[in-house]
Write a protein that holds these residues in place. Sequence first.
Motif, PDB file in Angstrom:
ATOM      1  N   LYS A   1     -53.052 155.679  46.868  1.00 39.86           N
ATOM      2  CA  LYS A   1     -52.582 154.300  46.928  1.00 39.86           C
ATOM      3  C   LYS A   1     -52.362 153.947  48.396  1.00 39.86           C
ATOM      4  CE  LYS A   1     -49.161 151.183  44.887  1.00 39.86           C
ATOM      5  NZ  LYS A   1     -47.972 151.092  44.013  1.00 39.86           N
TER       6      LYS A   1
ATOM      7  N   SER B   1     -52.286 146.153  44.195  1.00 38.08           N
ATOM      8  CA  SER B   1     -52.278 147.523  44.710  1.00 38.08           C
ATOM      9  C   SER B   1     -53.715 147.986  44.867  1.00 38.08           C
ATOM     10  CB  SER B   1     -51.526 148.464  43.760  1.00 38.08           C
ATOM     11  OG  SER B   1     -50.174 148.076  43.619  1.00 38.08           O
TER      12      SER B   1
ATOM     13  N   ASN C   1     -54.625 146.173  39.982  1.00 36.16           N
ATOM     14  CA  ASN C   1     -54.925 147.354  40.780  1.00 36.16           C
ATOM     15  C   ASN C   1     -56.408 147.357  41.133  1.00 36.16           C
ATOM     16  OD1 ASN C   1     -52.295 149.174  40.449  1.00 36.16           O
ATOM     17  ND2 ASN C   1     -52.758 148.258  38.460  1.00 36.16           N
TER      18      ASN C   1
ATOM     19  N   TRP D   1     -56.978 146.620  35.928  1.00 33.33           N
ATOM     20  CA  TRP D   1     -57.647 147.431  36.943  1.00 33.33           C
ATOM     21  C   TRP D   1     -59.019 146.839  37.221  1.00 33.33           C
ATOM     22  CZ3 TRP D   1     -56.198 151.992  39.547  1.00 33.33           C
ATOM     23  CH2 TRP D   1     -54.921 152.476  39.226  1.00 33.33           C
TER      24      TRP D   1
END
Length: 576
Positions: free
Chosen positions: A353, A238, A176, A2
């Motif tokens: 998202k 993402s 992410n 992340w």
Amino acid sequence: MWLLITAHPDDESMFFIPALRNLINLSSSNQKDTKSDNNTNNIQLLCLSNGDYRYVSDGPIRTKETYKACSIIGIQNDNRTSTAVTVLNNDRMKDGPNEVWSSDLIANTILEHIRQAAPSMLDDSIAKPDKKHDYILYGPKEKKIQQSWCYMDHKKTQSSNTKGKQPNMVQTIDINLLTFDKGGVSNHPNHIDVFKGVQYFLNEKCIVEACKSSKQHIAKLRLYTEKSNNNIIELNVSVHTLRTISNPLQKYFLWIFVDIIPFLFIWLFQIVVYLVYFLLGGLLWGKKGSSPQIQQFSGIRSIASGEDSHQQCRIMDPILVWKAMAAHYSQFVWYRRLSVMFSRYTYINDLEKINHIFIQDDDDEDDSITSLPPVVAIKEDESSPEFLLSLLQMNALREGVLPTGLHHRPWKRIYSLIRDGDSFVAFRKQLEDWHGSQRHQSSILVVKTTTEELIGGYASIPFVPLKSSLGSAAGSCLFRLNTKEDTGNIVEVYGKSYTATKKIVFDATRCMIAFGGGDESEGVDEGFGLCLDDNFARGTTARCSAFQNDPLVSNQDGIFDVLDVEIYGFVFGSIG
């Protein structure tokens, strides 16, 4: 992995702690479940400015405060990477509500950070001692020759030495990105620019593919080794954004009645049910594992409402948020203390998202481009000449030429040949003053020829002398405006999606501005794509490999006489 992307020091503590703490706890539990000895930090922070809005001396202070706050939150550098917390100090991304951050610059900054950080996330099975460490950025010190990973531009045509060869996929990594949404959480312009930069990163740097098993799209980023283009890391990208709460009552007061008080009633009811169950002997005679579960406030929950779905991260630890914000002692003024106690972001983060919204269907009637408001041009005195561009042409240039980060910026005419004269010295002074005061890098050049043709170029760097006569302008492009009313396309654009090296030349000695450059192996350069010289009296245009353009004017030799020249800049905030 992340990666939290923020605009200023203290953003991570003020807004994102519920999400960060839950992700850190989830990462720790996964490592315990897999019995992994890998101490890799899967949560990283990239702060795009050092917060020196008031004084330059504040930058180093706020940088140190960020390291301390992240240590309190649980984001620390580990033994494999030193990029867990990164605070940048870039002259083109300065803290301030009147500063404009280029989406292209933000995208390239994110790409460079990922390029350096991703290799450290490779599995230990690939990095065994008896294996080569060429792919590790921070490999063994005793190894003299190290290989770094480079960005594989999906828009470029594969070079001849890699055609026909099957790539060797070293590993696939999920990454992410966590950042602000289009509202910027607190409506700060720098926050909004960060969101637009991440959006630009997805559109321009990633390969977006449709997933066969679902209607969603997957964004992918590929890196390759310098020695061999066949060794590839593929990153599935993402993007998660923190939902903006614009209503102050909802942000600081009403959320308590919506989220906290109902939960307390449910929690007390579950306690009563648990006690009754215990008193009736349920724990003694009931089946193993059948005892009622008491709901916890902390954790990550998926919430679906019709077609809308998002994750909600909750945490009941205001003391942690207070400590993290207190680490930013230079910013911890009285109203921020109140915000820590009452803000919804101290307890709850709503994450959406969003990687699927960047794929636009040609048949989509609700296209975000066509729904943009008209371009706003800063008005001038009545004695000033009229703009070369009509409002319709400005709107067409915005949609076809400008990056998304400039779509909502007002236009300011910096220079006009008719208004300001043909002196290159005066021209240079005006542009230097503009870029120096506004710190704007991007501008649009428009040329009207004596045959009534309108041509020009967009530059992502200033038309001012740099330390060298060449300035890299990867986001630049050329265009030609169709002035006939019966023509369908108002603007024809060249080079926007072509990623060869583009250069803009300003040569004060020769009194010349030129768009050109490129790789000779990818095309034949017959000259500059667009060139103005001789004090804006004459210009030339020719085929140029950097922009993949034909001559912009109808004249066969590409030579034209100049009637007028204008340069437009982009404004945010007030103009002095």
